[in-house]
Design a protein around this motif. Sequence first.
Motif, PDB file in Angstrom:
ATOM      1  N   GLY A   1      20.754  -0.679 -14.845  1.00 37.89           N
ATOM      2  CA  GLY A   1      20.412   0.710 -14.558  1.00 37.89           C
ATOM      3  C   GLY A   1      19.574   1.340 -15.655  1.00 37.89           C
ATOM      4  N   LEU A   2      19.917   1.063 -16.908  1.00 35.70           N
ATOM      5  CA  LEU A   2      19.136   1.616 -18.015  1.00 35.70           C
ATOM      6  C   LEU A   2      17.718   1.061 -18.038  1.00 35.70           C
ATOM      7  CD1 LEU A   2      21.698   1.756 -20.952  1.00 35.70           C
ATOM      8  CD2 LEU A   2      20.578   3.672 -19.826  1.00 35.70           C
ATOM      9  N   SER A   3      17.571  -0.232 -17.775  1.00 35.74           N
ATOM     10  CA  SER A   3      16.225  -0.791 -17.762  1.00 35.74           C
ATOM     11  C   SER A   3      15.413  -0.196 -16.609  1.00 35.74           C
ATOM     12  CB  SER A   3      16.271  -2.315 -17.665  1.00 35.74           C
ATOM     13  OG  SER A   3      16.708  -2.730 -16.395  1.00 35.74           O
ATOM     14  N   SER A   4      16.039   0.020 -15.467  1.00 29.54           N
ATOM     15  CA  SER A   4      15.344   0.643 -14.338  1.00 29.54           C
ATOM     16  C   SER A   4      14.965   2.078 -14.655  1.00 29.54           C
ATOM     17  CB  SER A   4      16.222   0.617 -13.094  1.00 29.54           C
ATOM     18  OG  SER A   4      16.482  -0.698 -12.710  1.00 29.54           O
ATOM     19  N   TRP A   5      15.864   2.801 -15.285  1.00 32.45           N
ATOM     20  CA  TRP A   5      15.591   4.189 -15.646  1.00 32.45           C
ATOM     21  C   TRP A   5      14.435   4.272 -16.633  1.00 32.45           C
ATOM     22  CZ3 TRP A   5      16.086   7.056 -20.219  1.00 32.45           C
ATOM     23  CH2 TRP A   5      15.954   8.433 -20.055  1.00 32.45           C
TER      24      TRP A   5
ATOM     25  N   ARG B   1       0.825  -1.199   0.000  1.00 36.43           N
ATOM     26  CA  ARG B   1       0.000   0.000   0.000  1.00 36.43           C
ATOM     27  C   ARG B   1       0.867   1.259   0.000  1.00 36.43           C
ATOM     28  NH1 ARG B   1      -3.407   0.643   5.086  1.00 36.43           N
ATOM     29  NH2 ARG B   1      -3.609  -1.562   4.680  1.00 36.43           N
ATOM     30  N   ILE B   2       1.984   1.232   0.716  1.00 38.37           N
ATOM     31  CA  ILE B   2       2.822   2.421   0.873  1.00 38.37           C
ATOM     32  C   ILE B   2       3.820   2.584  -0.272  1.00 38.37           C
ATOM     33  CG2 ILE B   2       4.611   3.443   2.325  1.00 38.37           C
ATOM     34  CD1 ILE B   2       3.145   2.302   4.725  1.00 38.37           C
ATOM     35  N   SER B   3       4.323   1.490  -0.802  1.00 42.63           N
ATOM     36  CA  SER B   3       5.454   1.575  -1.730  1.00 42.63           C
ATOM     37  C   SER B   3       5.087   2.271  -3.038  1.00 42.63           C
ATOM     38  CB  SER B   3       6.015   0.193  -2.020  1.00 42.63           C
ATOM     39  OG  SER B   3       5.083  -0.560  -2.761  1.00 42.63           O
ATOM     40  N   ASN B   4       6.050   2.993  -3.544  1.00 41.26           N
ATOM     41  CA  ASN B   4       5.921   3.720  -4.793  1.00 41.26           C
ATOM     42  C   ASN B   4       6.858   3.060  -5.796  1.00 41.26           C
ATOM     43  OD1 ASN B   4       5.761   5.545  -6.866  1.00 41.26           O
ATOM     44  ND2 ASN B   4       6.541   7.279  -5.690  1.00 41.26           N
ATOM     45  N   PRO B   5       6.375   2.680  -6.974  1.00 39.68           N
ATOM     46  CA  PRO B   5       7.264   2.019  -7.938  1.00 39.68           C
ATOM     47  C   PRO B   5       8.467   2.874  -8.333  1.00 39.68           C
ATOM     48  CG  PRO B   5       4.974   1.865  -8.656  1.00 39.68           C
ATOM     49  CD  PRO B   5       5.003   2.731  -7.447  1.00 39.68           C
ATOM     50  N   ARG B   6       8.296   4.185  -8.379  1.00 41.50           N
ATOM     51  CA  ARG B   6       9.425   5.056  -8.736  1.00 41.50           C
ATOM     52  C   ARG B   6      10.543   4.952  -7.711  1.00 41.50           C
ATOM     53  NH1 ARG B   6       8.986   8.905 -12.693  1.00 41.50           N
ATOM     54  NH2 ARG B   6      10.468  10.228 -11.624  1.00 41.50           N
ATOM     55  N   SER B   7      10.184   4.851  -6.440  1.00 43.93           N
ATOM     56  CA  SER B   7      11.235   4.738  -5.423  1.00 43.93           C
ATOM     57  C   SER B   7      11.950   3.396  -5.548  1.00 43.93           C
ATOM     58  CB  SER B   7      10.651   4.915  -4.021  1.00 43.93           C
ATOM     59  OG  SER B   7       9.746   3.875  -3.725  1.00 43.93           O
ATOM     60  N   HIS B   8      11.220   2.367  -5.937  1.00 49.13           N
ATOM     61  CA  HIS B   8      11.841   1.055  -6.166  1.00 49.13           C
ATOM     62  C   HIS B   8      12.882   1.151  -7.281  1.00 49.13           C
ATOM     63  CE1 HIS B   8      12.280  -3.241  -6.807  1.00 49.13           C
ATOM     64  NE2 HIS B   8      11.916  -3.069  -8.060  1.00 49.13           N
ATOM     65  N   TYR B   9      12.514   1.800  -8.372  1.00 52.34           N
ATOM     66  CA  TYR B   9      13.448   1.910  -9.491  1.00 52.34           C
ATOM     67  C   TYR B   9      14.606   2.860  -9.176  1.00 52.34           C
ATOM     68  CZ  TYR B   9      10.131  -0.774 -12.176  1.00 52.34           C
ATOM     69  OH  TYR B   9       9.316  -1.776 -12.622  1.00 52.34           O
ATOM     70  N   LYS B  10      14.361   3.861  -8.343  1.00 53.43           N
ATOM     71  CA  LYS B  10      15.457   4.736  -7.920  1.00 53.43           C
ATOM     72  C   LYS B  10      16.489   3.953  -7.112  1.00 53.43           C
ATOM     73  CE  LYS B  10      12.953   9.084  -7.889  1.00 53.43           C
ATOM     74  NZ  LYS B  10      12.371  10.160  -7.070  1.00 53.43           N
ATOM     75  N   ARG B  11      15.994   3.085  -6.207  1.00 50.25           N
ATOM     76  CA  ARG B  11      16.927   2.240  -5.445  1.00 50.25           C
ATOM     77  C   ARG B  11      17.727   1.346  -6.373  1.00 50.25           C
ATOM     78  NH1 ARG B  11      12.651   1.024  -1.061  1.00 50.25           N
ATOM     79  NH2 ARG B  11      11.774   0.138  -2.906  1.00 50.25           N
ATOM     80  N   ARG B  12      17.065   0.795  -7.397  1.00 48.26           N
ATOM     81  CA  ARG B  12      17.780  -0.051  -8.349  1.00 48.26           C
ATOM     82  C   ARG B  12      18.833   0.748  -9.106  1.00 48.26           C
ATOM     83  NH1 ARG B  12      13.756  -3.875 -11.677  1.00 48.26           N
ATOM     84  NH2 ARG B  12      15.732  -4.235 -12.736  1.00 48.26           N
TER      85      ARG B  12
END
Length: 126
Positions: free
Chosen positions: A82-86, A30-41
Motif C-alpha cells: 500500500g505504501l509503495s502504491s501510495w 488508452r482509457i486507463s489512468n495510472p492513478r486509478s490503478h494505484y487507488k485500486r491497489r
Amino acid sequence: MPLSEHEQRLLDQIEQALYAEDPKWANTVRISNPRSHYKRRLVKASIGFALGVVLLMVGVVAAQIPLGAAGFVVMLASCLWGLSSWKRMNGLGDTSSAPQARGRRPQRQTFMERMEERWRRRHDER
C-alpha cells in the motif's frame, strides 16, 4: 524535446498497428489512468491489512502461533504494498529518474575519491 515529423509519423504507424493487432488492449491502455490503478491497489492493500488483523486475532485467541505470525506477515506485506502504491500514485516513488535530475545530492564518493579531491584542492591552492 518535440519529435520530428518523421518520428511522429513512425509513432502514429506503430500506434495504428497496435490498435489493429489488439483493439481491446489498445482501448484499455488508452482509457486507463495510472492513478486509478494505484487507488485500486491501495484498496486491495487495505483489505489485505484487515485480513491480516483478523488472522492475527484468530491466531492469538485460538493459541495458534503460526496463524498469528501469518497474520502479522500479511499485515506487513499489505502495508508495504500500500505504501509503495501510495508513493507512486503521488509521484514520490519514481525510481526511473536519476537522483541528480530530481534535485537530490549525488551519490557519496568513496574514501579514496574524497582523499584525491582534497589532495587536488591542496595542490591547486599553492
